[in-house]
Design an enzyme around this catalytic site. Structure first.
Site, mmCIF file in Angstrom:
data_model
loop_
_atom_site.group_PDB
_atom_site.id
_atom_site.type_symbol
_atom_site.label_atom_id
_atom_site.label_comp_id
_atom_site.label_asym_id
_atom_site.label_seq_id
_atom_site.Cartn_x
_atom_site.Cartn_y
_atom_site.Cartn_z
ATOM 1 N N TYR A 92 0.823 -1.205 0.000
ATOM 2 C CA TYR A 92 0.000 0.000 0.000
ATOM 3 C C TYR A 92 0.859 1.258 0.000
ATOM 4 O O TYR A 92 1.744 1.427 0.836
ATOM 5 C CB TYR A 92 -0.874 -0.020 1.245
ATOM 6 C CG TYR A 92 -2.125 0.834 1.209
ATOM 7 C CD1 TYR A 92 -3.107 0.627 0.251
ATOM 8 C CD2 TYR A 92 -2.337 1.814 2.166
ATOM 9 C CE1 TYR A 92 -4.275 1.376 0.255
ATOM 10 C CE2 TYR A 92 -3.501 2.571 2.188
ATOM 11 C CZ TYR A 92 -4.473 2.344 1.216
ATOM 12 O OH TYR A 92 -5.620 3.098 1.224
ATOM 13 N N SER A 187 1.568 -7.677 2.223
ATOM 14 C CA SER A 187 0.559 -6.720 2.652
ATOM 15 C C SER A 187 -0.445 -6.493 1.531
ATOM 16 O O SER A 187 -1.092 -7.445 1.092
ATOM 17 C CB SER A 187 1.226 -5.431 3.132
ATOM 18 O OG SER A 187 0.317 -4.614 3.826
#
Length: 327
Positions: A92, A187
């Site tokens: 992200y 992630s």
């Protein structure tokens, strides 16, 4: 950070019943069919790099909406035959980075496609792909709430489609062995890898580390860390939108999509991870659609997970499945 989630014994069996949209498969089939009306139009230009053991290509291909997406393709210099491929999706806020970053897989003998995140890159790694989608309504400060009131406009519809198209693109390159492709990510990148494994046929495997975008409804109520807290912030000031937001998120939930992934998988989880709580990771792992799956637990680690220790495990796991041996 103390242990805050379920005990480890309960995590290992945690596979909650989740509410799936009735048209989930039709939604993704239609989305990818529309994306594939555009020729993937892969373009690769040799990139200048100071690295002498690696050849790098600046790649573009057409992703969601026929919009160009950037990637780096790294190859072992002088490889005697086209190598198998690791397709990596980035976390992200990051992008594909600079040309000399992300080279570990290629030093181990693999081709490595590092896929950009459209519109991201405000974090540590540069990007080169804008998000050119039309206005999608009010959102929070970043991307997890962009277009959240409708699956048709949600940001991750575009990003997941880009991820699938990256696999389509690399399979068409004569520089690599497109019959042996593994997807990977950490992630957010891990969440994309889950989605791509669920939506792309014929992959050789998936390596998923501390994945984001899994079991949204539990994550939002369990952690006070971003990015999940961006959803909380959005709903705090848009009080009537919770039902529509959660309805949208179910189309993109890695814990739901994981049941459609039928390739071998290697996961990792940090049992003190406040960003992607361990129960959300196990929810995806335990619903994975293949029995050929394993997960490495790092009891005293947070969102960094296993880092270089996990990479060592991945090298061995890949060598076993793709036949590349290193000295």
């Amino acid at each position: 950070m103390p242990f805050f989630d379920l005990p480890a014994e309960e995590l290992r069996g945690y596979a909650p019943a989740l509410s799936e949209p009735d048209d989930l498969d039709a939604f993704w089939a239609s989305t990818l069919e529309t994306a594939r009306t555009y020729d993937v139009d892969v373009r690769a230009t040799a990139a200048a790099t100071p690295l002498r053991l690696i050849e790098t290509w600046d790649v573009s291909f057409l992703g969601y909406g026929g919009q160009p997406v950037k990637a780096w393709l790294h190859l072992p210099a002088g490889a005697p035959q086209p190598p198998p491929v690791v397709v990596e999706y980035i976390g992200y806020g990051g992008g594909r980075g600079l040309v000399h970053e992300h080279v570990g897989w290629t030093l181990a003998g693999y081709a490595h496609l590092v896929v950009d995140n459209r519109g991201q890159g405000w974090g540590a790694e540069a990007d080169a792909t804008p998000d050119d989608d039309p206005e999608t309504g009010t959102s929070g400060p970043a991307f997890v709430t962009r277009g959240i009131l409708d699956p048709a406009t949600y940001y991750y519809r575009r990003l997941f489609t880009d991820g699938v198209r990256a696999v389509d693109a690399v399979r068409g390159l004569p520089l690599v062995d497109g019959s042996r492709v593994v997807v990977s990510g950490t992630s957010q990148g891990g969440g994309i890898a889950i989605a791509v494994a669920a939506l792309s046929a014929g992959l050789a495997g998936a390596m998923v580390d501390v994945p984001f975008l899994c079991h949204f409804e539990r994550a939002v109520g369990l952690t006070d860390s971003a990015p999940y807290q961006e959803i909380v912030s959005y709903l705090r000031s848009n009080r009537g939108h919770a039902a529509a937001a959660y309805s949208t998120l179910r189309y993109f939930d890695g814990a739901i999509l994981a049941s459609r992934a039928t390739v071998p998988a290697l996961f990792s989880v940090g049992l003190m991870d406040p960003v992607c709580p361990p129960s959300t990771v196990f929810a995806a792992f335990n619903r994975w659609g293949s029995a050929d799956r394993s997960i490495v637990e790092y009891p005293f680690n947070m969102h960094e997970g296993g880092e270089a220790f996990q990479r060592g495990r991945q090298y061995a796991w890949l060598a076993e499945r793709l036949g590349v041996r290193y000295k």
